[in-house]
Design an enzyme around this catalytic site. Structure first.
Site, PDB file in Angstrom:
ATOM      1  N   HIS A  16     -11.765   9.073 -19.804  1.00 54.38           N
ATOM      2  CA  HIS A  16     -10.474   9.167 -19.110  1.00 54.38           C
ATOM      3  C   HIS A  16     -10.075  10.622 -18.831  1.00 54.38           C
ATOM      4  O   HIS A  16      -9.314  10.891 -17.898  1.00 54.38           O
ATOM      5  CB  HIS A  16      -9.359   8.514 -19.932  1.00 54.38           C
ATOM      6  CG  HIS A  16      -9.573   7.048 -20.147  1.00 54.38           C
ATOM      7  ND1 HIS A  16     -10.227   6.250 -19.254  1.00 54.38           N
ATOM      8  CD2 HIS A  16      -9.212   6.230 -21.169  1.00 54.38           C
ATOM      9  CE1 HIS A  16     -10.277   5.006 -19.710  1.00 54.38           C
ATOM     10  NE2 HIS A  16      -9.671   4.975 -20.869  1.00 54.38           N
ATOM     11  N   PHE A  60     -13.673   3.767 -26.235  1.00 58.96           N
ATOM     12  CA  PHE A  60     -14.154   5.152 -26.164  1.00 58.96           C
ATOM     13  C   PHE A  60     -13.564   5.917 -24.979  1.00 58.96           C
ATOM     14  O   PHE A  60     -14.264   6.714 -24.325  1.00 58.96           O
ATOM     15  CB  PHE A  60     -15.698   5.181 -26.133  1.00 58.96           C
ATOM     16  CG  PHE A  60     -16.289   4.170 -27.067  1.00 58.96           C
ATOM     17  CD1 PHE A  60     -16.151   4.340 -28.441  1.00 58.96           C
ATOM     18  CD2 PHE A  60     -16.903   3.031 -26.595  1.00 58.96           C
ATOM     19  CE1 PHE A  60     -16.626   3.388 -29.315  1.00 58.96           C
ATOM     20  CE2 PHE A  60     -17.384   2.076 -27.472  1.00 58.96           C
ATOM     21  CZ  PHE A  60     -17.247   2.257 -28.828  1.00 58.96           C
ATOM     22  N   CYS A  61     -12.299   5.648 -24.681  1.00 57.05           N
ATOM     23  CA  CYS A  61     -11.602   6.326 -23.580  1.00 57.05           C
ATOM     24  C   CYS A  61     -12.379   6.167 -22.271  1.00 57.05           C
ATOM     25  O   CYS A  61     -12.442   7.097 -21.456  1.00 57.05           O
ATOM     26  CB  CYS A  61     -11.371   7.803 -23.878  1.00 57.05           C
ATOM     27  SG  CYS A  61     -10.418   8.075 -25.354  1.00 57.05           S
ATOM     28  N   ALA A  62     -12.998   5.016 -22.110  1.00 54.03           N
ATOM     29  CA  ALA A  62     -13.729   4.735 -20.868  1.00 54.03           C
ATOM     30  C   ALA A  62     -13.504   3.260 -20.534  1.00 54.03           C
ATOM     31  O   ALA A  62     -14.448   2.486 -20.393  1.00 54.03           O
ATOM     32  CB  ALA A  62     -15.206   5.054 -21.044  1.00 54.03           C
TER      33      ALA A  62
END
Ligand code: PMP
Length: 482
Positions: free
Chosen positions: A137, A384-386
């Protein structure tokens, strides 16, 4: 120990346990549900790495000399100023920056670095920032709202769709001002062909930004000369992923891009002159360095880089590749385990030891909790910020997305989709991988000891009647020695 001497003397290809003494916390013991204390297997390196012993020692020696830099006239201030500027050069050299044409802007981390770039590039809503679905992100959200953000998709095996990249170049053409891609995915571990991407981007006069948070600790980065078509205009990375977790990161990139840019933050250190009705901004990099920087943090990053250089990035990659091969071979043989992204153990040239997976029928948070509570193995679970990438792997359609988002709004985060990520670091060994595989085999066969309950608000799983006590650990007011 003499780090430099030992790093040079370690026989190539036999480095399995050699790196352990270099890394603090690589072998301490942690409690488990059975009451037994075991050596912790730390395999959450894609999130953050443990500090290098040499960096910690260097900081301890240096702390007493700490003083603010630039314009101080005392001995300590001059010393710190000199070391700070020297550290900047070390950082630039590490990624092949041009000493004349590139600058180093110290930042807190990759996220801040990418925000700084997105805020200082003069973008308008008609411009296009081309990025990918593989991004963290931090290399997606900062660009949103500044320009139209277009995403290159992935192939069914998880790799970046290079034909899709070509289609996007053709579609948006001269509107593309920035191509911002990750150097390596923090989910699939894929190492992207960044120079090939840069060559094509430059044909459209776009600036190339590389999120090197995952790449920098694992592969040699070479920005290449400015007149090389595959030149990287900006590289951004974080020290905490490079065994130097002291709040530092860096942008290395084109000086000329900042010449006319307003400061990202405004305040002390960014100016040559201030009157009540006007300001003369300092030249870059000072213009982008408002306030007192993290001076010891930059020293620590440079010290970590020095150790990486002495070990040699090729040896780092070789060590990690041999463990990744064993990891993937083992995981592929466990029924019910599937890997998100490329999982071929014989094809590791463009792959890091970052492996995200799911276990059929088991919540990702449960798998991660059993690994921790019952085996002392540290991994990570979630998105995982994705989020867009994980949702694409899990085939989360709009309807399912809306359903769990409605529950999140109601405070229930139990069924956010996700995976489990195991990630190899320099200190990991063959034995670590073996213990992880053994544990995963048992978990995939639905064998574990505790009775786990999921928390409504966080979605974590905790074993009934047991929680870790941190009271005996350093930093808590009782006897030392975790
Ligand atoms: N990009 C990638 C690929 C990452 O893995 C991370 C960290 N997980 C970031 C960006 C953000 O790094 P930081 O948290 O240090 O800002």
């Amino acid at each position: 120990m003499d780090t430099e001497k030992d790093a040079r003397q370690a026989p190539s290809g036999k480095s399995e346990t050699f790196f352990i003494p270099e890394v603090l916390g690589a072998d301490h013991r942690v409690p488990t549900l059975s009451g037994e204390w075991v050596r912790q297997i730390f395999m959450d390196n894609a999130a953050s790495t443990k500090p290098f012993r040499a960096v910690s020692t260097f900081l301890r020696d240096m702390e007493g000399y700490y003083s603010n830099i630039h314009r101080g006239t005392g001995f300590d201030s001059l010393l710190c100023t000199e070391r700070y500027e020297e550290a900047r050069e070390i950082v630039s050299r590490f990624v092949g920056g041009d000493p004349e044409r590139d600058i180093v802007i110290p930042v807190r981390n990759t996220t801040e670095g990418l925000n700084l770039l997105a805020m200082t590039f003069a973008l308008s809503p008609d411009d296009v920032v081309l990025t990918t679905i593989l991004e963290h992100h931090s290399n997606d959200l900062p660009w949103r709202g500044k320009a139209h953000v277009a995403y290159v998709g992935r192939l069914p095996d998880g790799r970046l769709d290079m034909q899709g990249f070509e289609r996007s170049l053709a579609e948006f053409g001269s509107r593309i001002r920035v191509v911002a891609v990750t150097g390596a995915s923090n989910v699939t571990g894929e190492v992207l062909p960044i120079h090939e991407i840069a060559s094509r981007a430059h044909q459209h006069d776009a600036r190339v930004v590389i999120d090197a948070a995952q790449l920098a600790p694992h592969r040699r980065i070479d920005m290449r000369p400015h007149d090389d078509p595959g030149h990287l205009d900006f590289v951004v990375f974080s020290a905490h992923k490079m065994n130097s977790p002291y709040g530092e990161g860096a942008i290395v990139g084109r000086r000329d891009a900042f010449a006319g840019a307003a400061p990202y933050l405004q305040g002390g250190g960014t100016v040559y002159s201030v009157s009540l009705d006007h300001v003369i901004w300092a030249d870059p990099p000072d213009r982008q360095e408002a306030g007192t920087p993290n001076i010891l943090g930059l020293f620590a990053l440079a010290a970590a880089i020095n150790l990486y250089e002495r070990i040699g990035m090729d040896r780092v990659a070789e060590h990690e590749r041999s463990l990744t091969r064993r990891l993937l071979e083992g995981m592929r043989g466990i029924p019910g385990v599937w890997i998100m992204g490329p999982g071929d153990p014989t094809d590791l040239e463009d792959r890091l030891g970052v492996v995200t997976f799911a276990v059929d029928g088991l919540h990702h948070n449960l798998v991660a909790s059993v690994l921790s509570y019952e085996y002392g193995i540290s991994v990570r679970a979630g998105c995982f910020c994705a989020h867009p990438l994980i949702k694409s792997f899990l085939d989360v359609d709009k309807e399912r997305e809306k359903a769990f988002e409605d529950r999140i709004r109601g405070g229930d985060r139990r069924d956010i989709p996700g995976g489990v990520r195991v990630s190899i670091g320099l200190h990991n060994t063959d034995e670590d991988v073996g213990r992880f595989l053994e544990a995963l085999r048992a978990i995939a066969a639905k064998e574990w000891r505790g009775t786990y309950h999921q928390k409504f608000i966080t979605g974590e799983f905790v074993p009934e009647g047991f929680s870790f006590s941190f009271r005996a650990c350093p930093g808590f007011p009782s006897e030392p020695g975790c």
